[in-house]
Design a protein around this motif. Sequence first.
Motif, PDB file in Angstrom:
ATOM      1  N   CYS A  38       8.191   5.348 -21.498  1.00 46.92           N
ATOM      2  CA  CYS A  38       7.255   5.798 -20.473  1.00 46.92           C
ATOM      3  C   CYS A  38       8.038   6.411 -19.311  1.00 46.92           C
ATOM      4  O   CYS A  38       8.953   5.791 -18.776  1.00 46.92           O
ATOM      5  CB  CYS A  38       6.413   4.627 -19.989  1.00 46.92           C
ATOM      6  N   CYS A  40       7.198   7.143 -16.234  1.00 49.67           N
ATOM      7  CA  CYS A  40       6.783   6.930 -14.846  1.00 49.67           C
ATOM      8  C   CYS A  40       7.881   6.251 -14.031  1.00 49.67           C
ATOM      9  O   CYS A  40       8.827   5.687 -14.565  1.00 49.67           O
ATOM     10  CB  CYS A  40       5.474   6.143 -14.770  1.00 49.67           C
ATOM     11  N   CYS A  43       8.638   2.410 -14.700  1.00 51.71           N
ATOM     12  CA  CYS A  43       9.315   2.149 -15.978  1.00 51.71           C
ATOM     13  C   CYS A  43      10.750   2.657 -15.938  1.00 51.71           C
ATOM     14  O   CYS A  43      11.651   2.031 -16.478  1.00 51.71           O
ATOM     15  CB  CYS A  43       8.567   2.782 -17.144  1.00 51.71           C
ATOM     16  N   HIS A  88      -1.379  -0.065 -18.582  1.00 53.02           N
ATOM     17  CA  HIS A  88      -0.455   0.853 -17.905  1.00 53.02           C
ATOM     18  C   HIS A  88      -0.894   2.297 -18.150  1.00 53.02           C
ATOM     19  O   HIS A  88      -1.145   2.678 -19.277  1.00 53.02           O
ATOM     20  CB  HIS A  88       0.946   0.618 -18.472  1.00 53.02           C
ATOM     21  N   THR A  90       0.345   5.174 -15.844  1.00 53.52           N
ATOM     22  CA  THR A  90       0.955   6.103 -14.899  1.00 53.52           C
ATOM     23  C   THR A  90       1.953   7.051 -15.555  1.00 53.52           C
ATOM     24  O   THR A  90       2.528   7.893 -14.888  1.00 53.52           O
ATOM     25  CB  THR A  90       1.652   5.344 -13.751  1.00 53.52           C
TER      26      THR A  90
HETATM   27 ZN   LIG Z   1       5.434   3.560 -17.025  1.00 54.63          ZN
END
Ligand SMILES: [Zn+2]
Length: 110
Positions: A38, A40, A43, A88, A90
């Motif tokens: 991920c 974002c 993360c 989650h 984002t």
């Molecule tokens: Zn993330």
Amino acid sequence: MAEAMRPLSLKREGDGLKIEWSDGVVTFVAWRTLRNNCPCASCNEERSKPPDPFRVLTPQEVAAGPPAPVAMKPIGHYAYQIRWNDGHDTGIYTLELLRSLSEAIEQPPA
Ligand SMILES: [Zn+2]
């Protein structure tokens, strides 16, 4: 520089995502790979820390089971936002990132 690749089709297949690209290549990527990568900010920060050998699953992770998307929303023409079963959402996955995380399973006919 080749012309920008775009997906002609995205299909949920088994425990991952199969994508047919405009250059004729077909790729597959496991949901877990996408979730683990991920892009974002939070993360990214999580991944930059040294691994914690005592890390245990959070209650949400346990309840959710293996990562799976509950929604995948196109962002303009260049990315997808994936909402995961752990809540989650984002991460914005650019086409470039999707392609680089995926493995080619079929090549275009020569
Ligand atoms: Zn993330």
